[in-house]
Design an enzyme around this catalytic site. Structure first.
Site, PDB file in Angstrom:
ATOM      1  N   CYS A   1       0.811  -1.224   0.000  1.00  0.00           N
ATOM      2  CA  CYS A   1       0.000   0.000   0.000  1.00  0.00           C
ATOM      3  C   CYS A   1       0.845   1.274   0.000  1.00  0.00           C
ATOM      4  O   CYS A   1       0.312   2.371  -0.189  1.00  0.00           O
ATOM      5  CB  CYS A   1      -0.969  -0.006   1.175  1.00  0.00           C
TER       6      CYS A   1
ATOM      7  N   HIS B   1      -3.080   7.135   2.363  1.00  0.00           N
ATOM      8  CA  HIS B   1      -3.565   5.851   1.854  1.00  0.00           C
ATOM      9  C   HIS B   1      -4.968   5.618   2.414  1.00  0.00           C
ATOM     10  O   HIS B   1      -5.216   5.817   3.608  1.00  0.00           O
ATOM     11  CB  HIS B   1      -2.597   4.754   2.308  1.00  0.00           C
TER      12      HIS B   1
ATOM     13  N   ASN C   1     -10.116  -0.250   0.377  1.00  0.00           N
ATOM     14  CA  ASN C   1      -8.657  -0.119   0.321  1.00  0.00           C
ATOM     15  C   ASN C   1      -8.172  -0.731  -0.992  1.00  0.00           C
ATOM     16  O   ASN C   1      -8.226  -1.944  -1.172  1.00  0.00           O
ATOM     17  CB  ASN C   1      -8.059  -0.852   1.533  1.00  0.00           C
TER      18      ASN C   1
HETATM   19  C1  LIG Z   1      -9.694  -4.648  10.712  1.00  0.00           C
HETATM   20  C2  LIG Z   1     -10.322  -3.629  11.636  1.00  0.00           C
HETATM   21  C3  LIG Z   1     -11.387  -2.818  10.879  1.00  0.00           C
HETATM   22  C4  LIG Z   1     -11.018  -4.345  12.785  1.00  0.00           C
HETATM   23  O1  LIG Z   1     -11.571  -3.400  13.653  1.00  0.00           O
HETATM   24  P1  LIG Z   1     -11.388  -3.576  15.231  1.00  0.00           P
HETATM   25  O2  LIG Z   1     -12.112  -2.456  15.840  1.00  0.00           O
HETATM   26  O3  LIG Z   1      -9.922  -3.723  15.491  1.00  0.00           O
HETATM   27  O4  LIG Z   1     -12.169  -4.910  15.479  1.00  0.00           O
HETATM   28  P2  LIG Z   1     -11.652  -6.239  16.170  1.00  0.00           P
HETATM   29  O5  LIG Z   1     -10.636  -6.912  15.316  1.00  0.00           O
HETATM   30  O6  LIG Z   1     -11.300  -5.912  17.595  1.00  0.00           O
HETATM   31  O7  LIG Z   1     -12.976  -7.094  16.170  1.00  0.00           O
HETATM   32  C5  LIG Z   1     -14.090  -6.711  16.926  1.00  0.00           C
HETATM   33  C6  LIG Z   1     -15.162  -7.757  16.740  1.00  0.00           C
HETATM   34  O8  LIG Z   1     -15.727  -7.635  15.429  1.00  0.00           O
HETATM   35  C7  LIG Z   1     -15.698  -8.907  14.791  1.00  0.00           C
HETATM   36  N1  LIG Z   1     -15.540  -8.696  13.345  1.00  0.00           N
HETATM   37  C8  LIG Z   1     -14.404  -8.654  12.627  1.00  0.00           C
HETATM   38  N2  LIG Z   1     -14.699  -8.452  11.336  1.00  0.00           N
HETATM   39  C9  LIG Z   1     -16.041  -8.355  11.239  1.00  0.00           C
HETATM   40  C10 LIG Z   1     -16.922  -8.127  10.172  1.00  0.00           C
HETATM   41  N3  LIG Z   1     -16.513  -7.949   8.911  1.00  0.00           N
HETATM   42  N4  LIG Z   1     -18.247  -8.081  10.444  1.00  0.00           N
HETATM   43  C11 LIG Z   1     -18.711  -8.243  11.697  1.00  0.00           C
HETATM   44  N5  LIG Z   1     -17.908  -8.457  12.742  1.00  0.00           N
HETATM   45  C12 LIG Z   1     -16.591  -8.504  12.515  1.00  0.00           C
HETATM   46  C13 LIG Z   1     -14.540  -9.630  15.409  1.00  0.00           C
HETATM   47  O9  LIG Z   1     -14.656 -11.018  15.256  1.00  0.00           O
HETATM   48  C14 LIG Z   1     -14.633  -9.186  16.851  1.00  0.00           C
HETATM   49  O10 LIG Z   1     -15.633  -9.960  17.482  1.00  0.00           O
HETATM   50  P3  LIG Z   1     -15.447 -10.424  18.991  1.00  0.00           P
HETATM   51  O11 LIG Z   1     -15.355  -9.159  19.791  1.00  0.00           O
HETATM   52  O12 LIG Z   1     -16.681 -11.223  19.236  1.00  0.00           O
HETATM   53  O13 LIG Z   1     -14.180 -11.218  19.020  1.00  0.00           O
HETATM   54  C15 LIG Z   1      -9.252  -2.659  12.223  1.00  0.00           C
HETATM   55  O14 LIG Z   1      -8.414  -3.361  13.107  1.00  0.00           O
HETATM   56  C16 LIG Z   1      -8.445  -2.023  11.165  1.00  0.00           C
HETATM   57  O15 LIG Z   1      -8.942  -1.239  10.374  1.00  0.00           O
HETATM   58  N6  LIG Z   1      -7.118  -2.290  11.126  1.00  0.00           N
HETATM   59  C17 LIG Z   1      -6.258  -1.737  10.133  1.00  0.00           C
HETATM   60  C18 LIG Z   1      -6.489  -2.443   8.845  1.00  0.00           C
HETATM   61  C19 LIG Z   1      -5.855  -1.744   7.698  1.00  0.00           C
HETATM   62  O16 LIG Z   1      -6.025  -0.580   7.537  1.00  0.00           O
HETATM   63  N7  LIG Z   1      -5.138  -2.514   6.892  1.00  0.00           N
HETATM   64  C20 LIG Z   1      -4.522  -2.059   5.722  1.00  0.00           C
HETATM   65  C21 LIG Z   1      -3.320  -1.250   6.044  1.00  0.00           C
HETATM   66  S1  LIG Z   1      -2.445  -1.003   4.586  1.00  0.00           S
END
Ligand SMILES: CC(C)(COP(=O)(O)OP(=O)(O)OC[C@H]1O[C@@H](n2cnc3c(N)ncnc32)[C@H](O)[C@@H]1OP(=O)(O)O)[C@@H](O)C(=O)NCCC(=O)NCCS
Length: 325
Positions: free
Chosen positions: A119, A252, A282
């Site tokens: 990215c 990004h 993304n």
């Molecule tokens: C991936 C991301 C959106 C997850 O958000 P988060 O607030 O960290 O959420 P968590 O991983 O703590 O998950 C919270 C809950 O939602 C659930 N969950 C995850 N994906 C889900 C989805 N698509 N739909 C519904 N629930 C979902 C998880 O299983 C978790 O459930 P639990 O509490 O019962 O275990 C976030 O971590 C993020 O944006 N990270 C950066 C990713 C990124 O930008 N990557 C590219 C960089 S180049």
């Protein structure tokens, strides 16, 4: 010797198939996986993304974006003397998507190669093109970010498959006596390879490992917010500018919370943040040039504006480019 390189044209392309969060939730439900429009919007800001159809590759998206960038710069493909494509989803193992794009543009002879920095690929590619122009190796570069991330998504993993999309963005970067690119700052730290990767490779005619995107979302989130602030500050210092000089921040487009967090740390008004993640998801190396082109075409970002581009992604890689448009 040329003093600067300057963006003289922008272009972008999204494949026509728009997939909303509800569309995706329905598809995942058929696999027994639960997600919702509300969860995706709240955690990421994403409402929809575009996916390619079978048989469409990164170079096809790159071609459409490149044609628009050439047109907006008032150039033709024959004027281009350097082609760099940033992609992590190339058409083939080799040759490069840049070489394939060159042929699709109907030209031959100039150097063409891919840059692989996930990215951060577009800020890496732009920095390489800028250096090649300033040293006199090129005068008119086509710099593209193009991705078909839908091909490497694990649709059994709801924590990643809802986040990404396909698309391409391109710029024409030309030698200029006026700035131009003012400064850039690139970094990588390979110890983080495991938090965002596609751990597969080709061997003896087979694909070994799991060639699907794997991510530790929370680890990526924390790292991204920190390094984006650092890269912006270092780049401003190199250019002798301050946050107050930035007219537009184009980070990004991965997650609205990361983007707004970065703007706040830089004490920038959210009005100066260019956001396309809600409609594109993304798109990895394509996200910055796609956002730049949309902002230019909508009339928001204008000639003479100072723009900070910022990338972060797998590797881990990160970097920023400050430029006057
Ligand atoms: C991936 C991301 C959106 C997850 O958000 P988060 O607030 O960290 O959420 P968590 O991983 O703590 O998950 C919270 C809950 O939602 C659930 N969950 C995850 N994906 C889900 C989805 N698509 N739909 C519904 N629930 C979902 C998880 O299983 C978790 O459930 P639990 O509490 O019962 O275990 C976030 O971590 C993020 O944006 N990270 C950066 C990713 C990124 O930008 N990557 C590219 C960089 S180049």
């Amino acid at each position: 010797m040329t003093s600067y390189s300057r963006i003289t044209g922008t272009g972008s392309y999204l494949p026509p198939r728009r997939v909303t969060n509800d569309d995706l939730a329905k598809q995942l439900a058929e696999r027994g996986i639960e997600t919702s429009d509300q969860w995706i919007i709240e955690r990421t800001g994403i409402r929809a993304r575009h996916f390619v159809d079978d048989g469409v590759n990164s170079s096809d998206l790159a071609l459409e974006a490149s044609r628009k960038a050439l047109e907006s710069a008032g150039r033709v493909a024959d004027d281009v003397d350097l082609i760099i494509v940033a992609t992590s989803t190339p058409d083939m193992v080799f040759p490069s998507s840049a070489a394939i794009l060159q042929h699709k543009l109907g030209v031959a002879g100039c150097p063409a190669f891919d840059v692989q920095a996930v990215c951060s690929g577009f800020v890496y590619a732009l920095t390489v093109a800028d250096a090649m122009i300033r040293t006199g190796t090129a005068r008119c570069a086509l710099v593209v970010g193009a991705e078909v991330f839908s091909r490497i998504l694990d649709f059994n993993d709801r924590t990643t498959c809802v986040l990404f999309g396909d698309g391409a963005g391109a710029v024409i970067l030309e030698a200029s006596d006026e700035p131009g690119i003012l400064a850039s700052d690139l970094h990588a730290d390979g110890k983080h390879v495991g938090i965002l990767c596609v751990p597969g490779h080709v061997s003896g005619g087979e694909v070994l490992g799991k060639p699907l995107l794997h991510m530790d979302g929370q680890a990526v989130f924390k790292l991204a917010v920190r390094v984006l602030e650092e890269a912006a500050r270092t780049t401003l210092a190199k250019a002798g500018r301050t946050e107050a000089d930035i007219d537009w921040l184009i980070p990004h487009q991965a997650n609205i919370r990361i983007m707004e967090g970065t703007a706040k740390k830089l004490k920038m008004s959210l009005d100066k943040l260019i956001v396309t993640v809600h409609e594109h998801g993304n798109t990895s190396a394509a996200s910055i040039p796609l956002a730049l082109d949309e902002a230019v075409r909508s009339g928001k970002v204008k000639k003479g504006d100072t723009v900070m581009l910022e990338g972060v992604g797998g590797g881990f890689t990160w970097g920023a480019v400050l430029l006057d448009l």
